[in-house]
Design an enzyme around this catalytic site. Structure first.
Site, PDB file in Angstrom:
ATOM      1  N   ARG A 131       0.836  -1.211   0.000  1.00  0.00           N
ATOM      2  CA  ARG A 131       0.000   0.000   0.000  1.00  0.00           C
ATOM      3  C   ARG A 131       0.868   1.256   0.000  1.00  0.00           C
ATOM      4  NH1 ARG A 131      -4.510   0.032   4.508  1.00  0.00           N
ATOM      5  NH2 ARG A 131      -2.765   0.638   5.813  1.00  0.00           N
ATOM      6  N   GLU A 158     -16.592   5.739   4.365  1.00  0.00           N
ATOM      7  CA  GLU A 158     -15.916   5.201   5.537  1.00  0.00           C
ATOM      8  C   GLU A 158     -15.890   6.235   6.644  1.00  0.00           C
ATOM      9  OE1 GLU A 158     -11.666   4.679   5.405  1.00  0.00           O
ATOM     10  OE2 GLU A 158     -11.540   5.778   3.511  1.00  0.00           O
ATOM     11  N   LYS A 194      -2.830   6.243   1.392  1.00  0.00           N
ATOM     12  CA  LYS A 194      -2.661   6.732   2.767  1.00  0.00           C
ATOM     13  C   LYS A 194      -1.661   7.887   2.754  1.00  0.00           C
ATOM     14  CE  LYS A 194      -2.881   4.396   7.256  1.00  0.00           C
ATOM     15  NZ  LYS A 194      -4.319   4.343   7.532  1.00  0.00           N
TER      16      LYS A 194
HETATM   17  C1  PLP Z   1      -5.441   3.538   7.801  1.00  0.00           C
HETATM   18  C2  PLP Z   1      -6.862   3.781   7.475  1.00  0.00           C
HETATM   19  C3  PLP Z   1      -7.838   2.777   7.563  1.00  0.00           C
HETATM   20  C4  PLP Z   1      -7.551   1.414   8.138  1.00  0.00           C
HETATM   21  O1  PLP Z   1      -6.701   0.641   7.373  1.00  0.00           O
HETATM   22  P1  PLP Z   1      -5.970  -0.632   8.025  1.00  0.00           P
HETATM   23  O2  PLP Z   1      -5.073  -1.125   6.963  1.00  0.00           O
HETATM   24  O3  PLP Z   1      -7.000  -1.604   8.392  1.00  0.00           O
HETATM   25  O4  PLP Z   1      -5.247  -0.115   9.224  1.00  0.00           O
HETATM   26  C5  PLP Z   1      -9.120   3.067   7.139  1.00  0.00           C
HETATM   27  N1  PLP Z   1      -9.455   4.282   6.681  1.00  0.00           N
HETATM   28  C6  PLP Z   1      -8.548   5.279   6.597  1.00  0.00           C
HETATM   29  C7  PLP Z   1      -8.975   6.602   6.076  1.00  0.00           C
HETATM   30  C8  PLP Z   1      -7.232   5.067   7.014  1.00  0.00           C
HETATM   31  O5  PLP Z   1      -6.341   6.062   6.946  1.00  0.00           O
END
Ligand code: PLP
Length: 350
Positions: free
Chosen positions: A88, A227, A191
């Protein structure tokens, strides 16, 4: 590598940790300059030195990851699917025109930072974990609007407790505000730092309205679920179905991907990733969960939408059976309490 004295742990009240930065001793740092990555090393200085004209500071050319290390019952230190975090981060780099970080460097940085801070890793059974924050910054002088030519990769760690206040599985509330998180072809699926500052105001408003966190709808039509601020959404329906929103603007959570697989392969549920219309479908929601590395699985009790609280069917008696089951399966694998039949955990040799 130095030997680590495994008998020494920090004197920390592990059971009362919140989700905050707690200083630890070492961080791993590697730099990219003149077209090559340095070997990388452990240092003790928690301050990053970057040029005042660096693209990370001005244009948000920065990306990060979030992971956890946990102590298993037998004392092993376990990471959860770190290869997916490396993958990622690569996608984040590509989207922001940043230099590619070799997998080997990512894995070594994470493992060395965890190992060197062994005495800060919460013991088994404490309810806490070692949060790991890999970070990649566009550094160097580059005031013009173009990608950096120099980079810093850093991994620091911090022992943390539950993300939402309360311990274990506590029910949370989410509020839909007037703010959007990400555009369909924007950067929502990676991210990167720039996705989050714009959400602070939504979180603040959500909290003022009595919720724990903001819930985002799709920015194009504001009707489909996306989300929460730092967690994906899963929803159980009757007939053993588990659904989760499909959208190009959602950050693809590794926790969600794992939970969906556990639901399908172990609990025999029918899983589906598809657009979910909040208002038209809400009456069919049995249970909802917010999932992520930090949130683990936090069951959602109610949602505030246009000044009205909507309550999940199955939330009155507390945590519902589906979220409880998924939480148990996931955390047992992560803590080495049961056989890791998926091969998801990776041991950090101390
Ligand atoms: C990091 C994050 C998540 C969760 O991702 P994981 O890989 O399960 O830790 C979900 N939504 C957002 C916006 C994030 O930054």
């Amino acid at each position: 590598m130095n030997t680590i004295d495994k008998s020494i742990k920090e004197n920390i009240d592990w059971g009362n940790l919140g989700f905050d930065y707690k200083p630890t001793e070492y961080r791993f740092v590697a730099t990219y300059k003149n077209g090559a990555w340095s070997e990388g090393e452990l240092i003790t200085n928690s301050n990053v030195q970057v040029h005042e004209g660096s693209p990370a500071l001005h244009y948000g050319q920065q990306c990060f990851e979030g992971m956890k290390a946990q102590t298993a019952k037998d004392g092993r230190v376990l990471l959860f699917r770190p290869d997916l975090n490396a993958e990622r981060l690569r996608q984040s780099c590509e989207r922001l025109s940043m230099v590619e970080l070799p997998n080997e460097l990512f894995n070594r940085g994470v493992k060395e930072a965890v190992r060197a801070n062994y005495r800060f890793i919460p013991p088994y059974g404490s309810g806490a974990a070692l949060y790991i924050r890999p970070l990649l910054l566009g550094t160097g002088q580059n005031l013009g609007l173009r990608p950096a030519t120099e980079y810093e990769f850093r991994v620091f760690v911090s022992p943390v407790g539950p993300y939402y206040k309360g311990t274990g599985l506590s029910l949370i509330k989410l509020a839909v505000t007037d703010y959007d998180r990400a555009a369909p072809s924007g950067t929502g699926a990676v991210k990167v730092g720039g996705n989050y500052a714009g959400g602070f105001i939504a979180t603040k408003i959500a909290k003022e309205l009595g919720a724990n966190e903001a819930l985002y709808l799709d920015s194009a039509t504001r009707t489909y679920l996306e989300e929460a601020g730092s967690a994906n959404i899963i929803i159980s329906l009757s007939d053993d179905r588990l659904i989760t929103p499909l959208s190009p603007a959602i950050l693809p959570s590794i926790t969600r991907r794992s939970v969906m697989q556990i639901a399908k392969d172990e609990l025999g549920m029918k899983t589906e990733e598809r657009p979910i219309h909040l208002i038209n479908e809400f009456s069919e929601f049995e249970e909802m969960g917010a999932c992520g590395t930090a949130a683990v699985i936090s069951p959602v009790q109610s949602i505030l939408y246009k000044n009205e609280w909507m309550h999940m069917k199955n939330s009155k008696e507390g945590v519902g059976p589906v979220m409880q089951n998924l939480y148990n399966s996931l955390t047992q694998i992560q803590k080495g309490e049961r056989e890791d039949s998926f091969g998801w955990t990776v041991e950090v040799e101390i």
